[in-house]
Design a protein around this motif. Sequence first.
Motif, PDB file in Angstrom:
ATOM      1  N   TYR A   1       0.815  -1.213   0.000  1.00 25.52           N
ATOM      2  CA  TYR A   1       0.000   0.000   0.000  1.00 25.52           C
ATOM      3  C   TYR A   1       0.854   1.270   0.000  1.00 25.52           C
ATOM      4  O   TYR A   1       0.495   2.254  -0.658  1.00 25.52           O
ATOM      5  CB  TYR A   1      -0.944  -0.002   1.205  1.00 25.52           C
ATOM      6  CG  TYR A   1      -2.083  -0.978   1.073  1.00 25.52           C
ATOM      7  CD1 TYR A   1      -2.925  -0.952  -0.036  1.00 25.52           C
ATOM      8  CD2 TYR A   1      -2.326  -1.950   2.034  1.00 25.52           C
ATOM      9  CE1 TYR A   1      -3.965  -1.850  -0.175  1.00 25.52           C
ATOM     10  CE2 TYR A   1      -3.369  -2.852   1.907  1.00 25.52           C
ATOM     11  CZ  TYR A   1      -4.188  -2.797   0.802  1.00 25.52           C
ATOM     12  OH  TYR A   1      -5.208  -3.689   0.661  1.00 25.52           O
ATOM     13  N   GLU A   2       1.967   1.262   0.717  1.00 27.48           N
ATOM     14  CA  GLU A   2       2.833   2.448   0.736  1.00 27.48           C
ATOM     15  C   GLU A   2       3.384   2.741  -0.657  1.00 27.48           C
ATOM     16  O   GLU A   2       3.387   3.889  -1.103  1.00 27.48           O
ATOM     17  CB  GLU A   2       3.981   2.253   1.727  1.00 27.48           C
ATOM     18  CG  GLU A   2       3.590   2.461   3.183  1.00 27.48           C
ATOM     19  CD  GLU A   2       4.792   2.453   4.105  1.00 27.48           C
ATOM     20  OE1 GLU A   2       5.921   2.200   3.612  1.00 27.48           O
ATOM     21  OE2 GLU A   2       4.611   2.682   5.309  1.00 27.48           O
TER      22      GLU A   2
ATOM     23  N   ASP B   1       0.484   3.900  -3.038  1.00 20.05           N
ATOM     24  CA  ASP B   1       0.088   5.287  -2.775  1.00 20.05           C
ATOM     25  C   ASP B   1       1.164   6.277  -3.217  1.00 20.05           C
ATOM     26  O   ASP B   1       0.856   7.379  -3.679  1.00 20.05           O
ATOM     27  CB  ASP B   1      -0.203   5.471  -1.279  1.00 20.05           C
ATOM     28  CG  ASP B   1      -1.414   4.673  -0.818  1.00 20.05           C
ATOM     29  OD1 ASP B   1      -2.209   4.268  -1.686  1.00 20.05           O
ATOM     30  OD2 ASP B   1      -1.556   4.438   0.394  1.00 20.05           O
ATOM     31  N   HIS B   2       2.422   5.856  -3.086  1.00 22.63           N
ATOM     32  CA  HIS B   2       3.532   6.736  -3.489  1.00 22.63           C
ATOM     33  C   HIS B   2       3.504   7.015  -4.988  1.00 22.63           C
ATOM     34  O   HIS B   2       3.797   8.140  -5.422  1.00 22.63           O
ATOM     35  CB  HIS B   2       4.859   6.091  -3.092  1.00 22.63           C
ATOM     36  CG  HIS B   2       6.070   6.837  -3.560  1.00 22.63           C
ATOM     37  ND1 HIS B   2       6.477   8.028  -2.991  1.00 22.63           N
ATOM     38  CD2 HIS B   2       6.953   6.575  -4.566  1.00 22.63           C
ATOM     39  CE1 HIS B   2       7.564   8.466  -3.617  1.00 22.63           C
ATOM     40  NE2 HIS B   2       7.874   7.608  -4.578  1.00 22.63           N
TER      41      HIS B   2
ATOM     42  N   THR C   1      -9.598   5.100  -5.142  1.00 16.11           N
ATOM     43  CA  THR C   1      -8.430   5.454  -5.955  1.00 16.11           C
ATOM     44  C   THR C   1      -7.541   4.240  -6.179  1.00 16.11           C
ATOM     45  O   THR C   1      -7.112   3.966  -7.308  1.00 16.11           O
ATOM     46  CB  THR C   1      -7.630   6.573  -5.273  1.00 16.11           C
ATOM     47  OG1 THR C   1      -8.464   7.714  -5.082  1.00 16.11           O
ATOM     48  CG2 THR C   1      -6.428   6.962  -6.116  1.00 16.11           C
ATOM     49  N   ARG C   2      -7.251   3.490  -5.112  1.00 17.57           N
ATOM     50  CA  ARG C   2      -6.400   2.305  -5.247  1.00 17.57           C
ATOM     51  C   ARG C   2      -7.023   1.285  -6.197  1.00 17.57           C
ATOM     52  O   ARG C   2      -6.328   0.720  -7.050  1.00 17.57           O
ATOM     53  CB  ARG C   2      -6.188   1.667  -3.874  1.00 17.57           C
ATOM     54  CG  ARG C   2      -5.266   2.444  -2.942  1.00 17.57           C
ATOM     55  CD  ARG C   2      -5.329   1.858  -1.541  1.00 17.57           C
ATOM     56  NE  ARG C   2      -4.365   2.481  -0.635  1.00 17.57           N
ATOM     57  CZ  ARG C   2      -4.328   2.270   0.684  1.00 17.57           C
ATOM     58  NH1 ARG C   2      -5.237   1.455   1.245  1.00 17.57           N
ATOM     59  NH2 ARG C   2      -3.424   2.857   1.437  1.00 17.57           N
TER      60      ARG C   2
ATOM     61  N   ILE D   1      -9.491   6.934  -0.639  1.00 16.44           N
ATOM     62  CA  ILE D   1      -8.251   6.248  -1.008  1.00 16.44           C
ATOM     63  C   ILE D   1      -8.531   4.843  -1.528  1.00 16.44           C
ATOM     64  O   ILE D   1      -7.837   4.347  -2.422  1.00 16.44           O
ATOM     65  CB  ILE D   1      -7.283   6.202   0.190  1.00 16.44           C
ATOM     66  CG1 ILE D   1      -5.901   5.716  -0.270  1.00 16.44           C
ATOM     67  CG2 ILE D   1      -7.826   5.336   1.323  1.00 16.44           C
ATOM     68  CD1 ILE D   1      -4.829   5.869   0.774  1.00 16.44           C
TER      69      ILE D   1
ATOM     70  N   THR E   1       0.767   6.693  -6.984  1.00 18.75           N
ATOM     71  CA  THR E   1      -0.590   6.899  -7.495  1.00 18.75           C
ATOM     72  C   THR E   1      -0.703   8.132  -8.382  1.00 18.75           C
ATOM     73  O   THR E   1      -1.258   8.077  -9.493  1.00 18.75           O
ATOM     74  CB  THR E   1      -1.583   7.004  -6.321  1.00 18.75           C
ATOM     75  OG1 THR E   1      -1.726   5.704  -5.729  1.00 18.75           O
ATOM     76  CG2 THR E   1      -2.944   7.471  -6.803  1.00 18.75           C
TER      77      THR E   1
END
Length: 510
Positions: free
Chosen positions: A344-345, A348-349, A386-387, A383, A351
Motif C-alpha cells: 500500500y505504501e 500510494d507513493h 483510488t487504489r 483512497i 498513485t
Amino acid sequence: MEQKWPIRVFVTDCDIRKTSLDQKPGNLESLLENLKVKLALPYDFKLQFEDPLFNNALCNLTDVSELPDRATLKIISLESLSSVSGILSSPNTSDTGIPCTSEEKSQLMRRDPWPSAFDVPEFSVDVNFRLRQGDLIYMKAGTRMEVSRDMKHVILERLAETMYKYTAYPTEEHCRDVASALIAKHPCLKEAGSPTGYCGWKNSIKFKMGNFRTKMRRSGMADVQVNGNRRTRDFPEAAPSCSNIKRPKRSETNFLPNFPDGENADTLESVRRRLESEAKKRIPDSADLKKMMDQTFSLRRKEIVEEQPSVKGMMERWPALFTESQVFAEFYRVASKNLKKDFYEALDHHTTRLMDLFKSKKGVVGQSLNHLLQPINSQTNDITTTRTAILQCLPLYLGDNSGEFFISCPDLDTDYDFTHVPVGILTVMTEDTPPEINTIAIILEGTIVMDEIPTTCQALCLMFGLIYALHLDYPKGMKNTFEFIQKILLNLGPQKLSPKLQTLKNALLG
C-alpha cells in the motif's frame, strides 16, 4: 480539540519513525496493540524506552506512566528469540570446509532478501592485512596485486558463505554485483585483461557457489539437498542435472528451510493436526494458531516445494493458511517482507504519477482507462476507490488481459461454474439497480479459497501473497501486472524488466 501524543519509534536501527497516537494509552497492552496497528508490524514485540532519569539510557518498559510526554521507544521483536520465527541469521563458517554444525544448520533461516548494495565481508586477519597493503600500493603506483591460490580460495569461500545467507542459487546479476563490490572495496584485485575489471572474479564466484552448495548439501541443508541425486557418471539414470531445479525464482528468502531443532516430519505432522483442529473451531485461538503456523512452516514448505499439491489439498490440510492474517504472516516467513505495509505504501507513493500516465494515454486504450478512472472523486479523496481504479487500469496500460482475471457474477448462490478459472478475483454483485458490490472472493484452480474481502485492492494484495505462499506461477494474462507488483512496488528479485515494465519504471522515477 484533544491533542495527539507524539512519539519516536526505533523499529530497527535503520528504520526510525516519527508518529503519534490519538491519546496516551492507559496501559502497556493497549500501547503494544496500538503500535502494532499503527506501524503495521506482523510480529509480536516488547518495548524499551529512553529513561530521562538515567541520561536517556534504554530501559524495559513495564508501566506506561513511566513514559515522558515526548517518548522515544525501541521495538524488540520477540520472534528473534525463536528458531522457527524465520529471522535467525546464519553463523560464520570457518575455512575448514565445514559450513556449520548440525545444531546451527537446523536453525538456519534467512531474514533478508538480496541487498541493493552487497557488503563485502571481512576476511581472515592475514588476508585483510595483505589486501590493505595491496590497496596502498595500488593507490600509490597503480600496481595490481598478484593473488596467490590459497588467498583466492579464502576470499571466494568467505564470499560464498555470505552470499548463501541471502540465497543458495544466486543469479548472474548477483555474481556480478558481488564481483563489482569486491574490486570497489579492494581495487588492487582489479584484472588487467578484463573490460570491467572483475569478469574473472565473477566466473570464479559463480563456480565457487556451486562447490559451496555441494558442501551444504552434504551437511544436510534442505534448500540444496532437494536438488541432490542428479544425473552423474555413476548414476546415469537419474534426473538431468539442470532440469526442474527447485530453487527460489522470486527472491524467496526462506524457500525451503530445515526442520527446527528436535523436530522431524512426524512431530511436525502431529502439530499440524492440532493446528487443523484449532483452525476449524468457530472462534480459534489466534495466538496458538500463529505459534503452530510458525512451528510448522518448514513442513508446509517441504510439502509445497517437493510434492506440489493442489490448492484444494492445501485447503484441507492447512485451512489456517487461507486467512488474511496468515497470508500476510506466511509472506513474511517466505520473503521477509511486510506485504500489506509495503504494497500500500508503494502504491500510494506512485498513485499521482500513474494517474497522469493513464490520463495521457490516447486511442482506444486511453478511452478505456478514462472510463475506469471515472469513479475517482478528487473532492471526497476516497483512497480505497483510488487504489481500486489504479489497479484495474494497470493491466490495461501494460497490455495484460484482465478480462479473465477480474470477473463478476450476480450471486454466489447461483450455479456459476468457476472450474474454468485458474486464477481470478470474483466480484459478487447485488441485484439492486444500479447493482452494488456484495462481496469479493479469490479463486485459485477453480476453487474459491477466500471470500468476504471488502475491496478489490485488498483482494489483489492477498492474491499476490497466496501465490508466494503456495509457490504458484503468475497468471499468464496478468504476468506484467504481477511482475510490476513484485519488482517495482515491492522491489523483490532481480531488476531485469521487460521493455514495457522498464519504460513504466523510467516514467515513474523520471
